[in-house]
Design a protein around this motif. Structure first.
Motif, PDB file in Angstrom:
ATOM      1  N   HIS A 170      -2.545  11.909   0.918  1.00 14.84           N
ATOM      2  CA  HIS A 170      -2.924  10.501   1.042  1.00 14.84           C
ATOM      3  C   HIS A 170      -3.491  10.170   2.427  1.00 14.84           C
ATOM      4  CE1 HIS A 170      -1.239   9.959  -2.826  1.00 14.84           C
ATOM      5  NE2 HIS A 170       0.026   9.921  -2.467  1.00 14.84           N
ATOM      6  N   GLU A 171      -3.853  11.188   3.186  1.00 18.31           N
ATOM      7  CA  GLU A 171      -4.335  10.957   4.552  1.00 18.31           C
ATOM      8  C   GLU A 171      -5.518   9.992   4.590  1.00 18.31           C
ATOM      9  OE1 GLU A 171      -5.870  13.463   8.463  1.00 18.31           O
ATOM     10  OE2 GLU A 171      -5.733  14.465   6.524  1.00 18.31           O
ATOM     11  N   GLN A 172      -6.520  10.225   3.765  1.00 13.55           N
ATOM     12  CA  GLN A 172      -7.717   9.393   3.828  1.00 13.55           C
ATOM     13  C   GLN A 172      -7.411   7.940   3.476  1.00 13.55           C
ATOM     14  OE1 GLN A 172     -10.599  10.249   5.188  1.00 13.55           O
ATOM     15  NE2 GLN A 172      -9.525  12.160   5.658  1.00 13.55           N
ATOM     16  N   ALA A 173      -6.516   7.726   2.522  1.00 12.56           N
ATOM     17  CA  ALA A 173      -6.147   6.357   2.158  1.00 12.56           C
ATOM     18  C   ALA A 173      -5.449   5.657   3.315  1.00 12.56           C
ATOM     19  CB  ALA A 173      -5.248   6.364   0.924  1.00 12.56           C
ATOM     20  N   MET A 174      -4.591   6.386   4.038  1.00 11.08           N
ATOM     21  CA  MET A 174      -3.867   5.786   5.158  1.00 11.08           C
ATOM     22  C   MET A 174      -4.811   5.506   6.332  1.00 11.08           C
ATOM     23  SD  MET A 174      -0.779   5.363   4.109  1.00 11.08           S
ATOM     24  CE  MET A 174      -1.511   5.069   2.477  1.00 11.08           C
TER      25      MET A 174
ATOM     26  N   LEU B 277       0.827  -1.206   0.000  1.00  9.01           N
ATOM     27  CA  LEU B 277       0.000   0.000   0.000  1.00  9.01           C
ATOM     28  C   LEU B 277       0.862   1.258   0.000  1.00  9.01           C
ATOM     29  CD1 LEU B 277      -2.937   1.239   0.412  1.00  9.01           C
ATOM     30  CD2 LEU B 277      -2.283   1.377   2.821  1.00  9.01           C
TER      31      LEU B 277
ATOM     32  N   ARG C 259      -9.163  -0.608   8.324  1.00 12.43           N
ATOM     33  CA  ARG C 259      -9.314  -1.990   7.857  1.00 12.43           C
ATOM     34  C   ARG C 259      -8.455  -2.934   8.694  1.00 12.43           C
ATOM     35  NH1 ARG C 259      -8.985   0.593   2.775  1.00 12.43           N
ATOM     36  NH2 ARG C 259      -6.808  -0.055   2.529  1.00 12.43           N
TER      37      ARG C 259
ATOM     38  N   TRP D 157       2.183   9.758   6.898  1.00  9.36           N
ATOM     39  CA  TRP D 157       1.970  10.436   5.616  1.00  9.36           C
ATOM     40  C   TRP D 157       2.374  11.908   5.679  1.00  9.36           C
ATOM     41  CZ3 TRP D 157      -1.868   8.342   8.699  1.00  9.36           C
ATOM     42  CH2 TRP D 157      -2.724   9.236   9.342  1.00  9.36           C
TER      43      TRP D 157
ATOM     44  N   ALA E 173      -8.011   4.956   6.136  1.00  5.44           N
ATOM     45  CA  ALA E 173      -8.863   3.834   5.738  1.00  5.44           C
ATOM     46  C   ALA E 173      -8.124   2.508   5.893  1.00  5.44           C
ATOM     47  CB  ALA E 173      -9.328   4.022   4.296  1.00  5.44           C
ATOM     48  N   ALA E 174      -6.833   2.493   5.540  1.00  6.98           N
ATOM     49  CA  ALA E 174      -6.036   1.273   5.694  1.00  6.98           C
ATOM     50  C   ALA E 174      -5.893   0.904   7.165  1.00  6.98           C
ATOM     51  CB  ALA E 174      -4.666   1.466   5.057  1.00  6.98           C
TER      52      ALA E 174
ATOM     53  N   PHE F 182       1.527   4.582  -2.716  1.00 10.08           N
ATOM     54  CA  PHE F 182       1.257   5.978  -2.367  1.00 10.08           C
ATOM     55  C   PHE F 182       2.580   6.642  -1.984  1.00 10.08           C
ATOM     56  CE2 PHE F 182      -2.852   3.966  -1.732  1.00 10.08           C
ATOM     57  CZ  PHE F 182      -3.734   4.900  -2.270  1.00 10.08           C
TER      58      PHE F 182
ATOM     59  N   THR G  83       4.388   8.038   1.622  1.00  4.40           N
ATOM     60  CA  THR G  83       3.884   7.426   2.848  1.00  4.40           C
ATOM     61  C   THR G  83       4.906   6.416   3.363  1.00  4.40           C
ATOM     62  OG1 THR G  83       2.680   5.670   1.680  1.00  4.40           O
ATOM     63  CG2 THR G  83       1.512   7.745   2.090  1.00  4.40           C
TER      64      THR G  83
END
Length: 244
Positions: free
Chosen positions: A137-141, A111, A147, A131, A143-144, A115, A118
């Motif tokens: 890329h805050e929202q992607a991190m 991941l 999860r 990040w 969200a990861a 990105f 990160t």
């Protein structure tokens, strides 16, 4: 926000104890956590404060103790990993804990590779996604991290911070670490003064106030506190003036 520092001369060094976060409080943030550095003058002033208080100075950090001890005099006690590593103790290697999160690491490594900017930081007790160099890329991190938390289960928590989301097991925090210090000499019987800049410092700041002491928020984040300093440079100047 304007600085509102406590009056140093009003703090009886025989009656107060001092607790400091590291990143963002004693040391300026860097894009890569491995590049952090402590100003040499501030390191000397911490030692002066340690001597003047009879040893009632400690650092509370989310990093490993060994990382902090590479920057400061080992006479200053350090509680690492939000209090999971305490002075005089060895953090037990827990294969079961490692087995819980290690299967997630290959996917998280892929991941962060997807990105740029990160970073995945592995720790004995968990891991963190950074990040700072890529705030887009805050929202992607986040969200990861969420999860990962779902996969790890209810015994784990996300510790949010500035450009970081850390996964660790629930239980301890910097507030409980401060209280543990305050139960032992040379801290016992004193009033704590705590300095922190981020969300993971809130339990420490709250504990200091609950024990009759003071909380000093560092930087721009709006944390509940009695006083405020703009950052490590302002703290260094405050200590230097007060100890002169």
């Amino acid at each position: 926000m304007k600085d509102n520092a406590p009056v140093f001369d009003a703090l009886d060094l025989d009656r107060h104890a001092f607790f400091f976060d590291f990143d963002g409080t004693l040391a300026e943030f860097t894009d890569d956590p491995a590049d952090v550095a402590l100003d040499a003058r501030l390191g000397l002033d911490l030692m002066r404060l340690l001597r003047r208080t009879g040893g009632a100075v400690a650092i509370l950090t989310g990093r490993h103790r060994a990382e902090i001890l590479s920057h400061i005099d080992p006479a200053i006690p350090v509680a690492g990993l939000h209090g999971a590593e305490f002075p005089g103790e060895v953090l037990a290697h827990d294969p079961a804990r490692r087995a819980q999160f290690s299967p997630l690491l290959p996917g998280l490594s892929a991941l962060v590779a997807a990105f740029p900017g990160t970073l995945l930081e592995e720790k004995d007790a968990g891991f963190a996604l950074h990040w700072r160099r890529a705030p887009q890329h805050e929202q992607a991190m986040i969200a990861a991290a969420e999860r990962a938390l779902t996969e790890l289960g209810p015994d784990w928590v996300i510790q949010h911070g500035k450009f970081v989301a850390e996964l660790r097991q629930s239980g301890g925090d910097k507030g409980s670490a401060l209280r543990r210090f305050m139960a032992e000499p040379p801290f016992a019987g004193r009033l704590p003064v705590a300095f922190g800049d981020d969300l993971n410092d809130m339990p420490m700041l709250a504990a200091a106030r609950e024990l009759g002491g003071l909380a000093v928020a560092m930087g721009e984040r709006d944390l509940p506190a009695d006083h405020r300093l703009s950052g490590p440079r302002a703290l260094a100047e405050w200590l230097e003036r007060g100890l002169a």
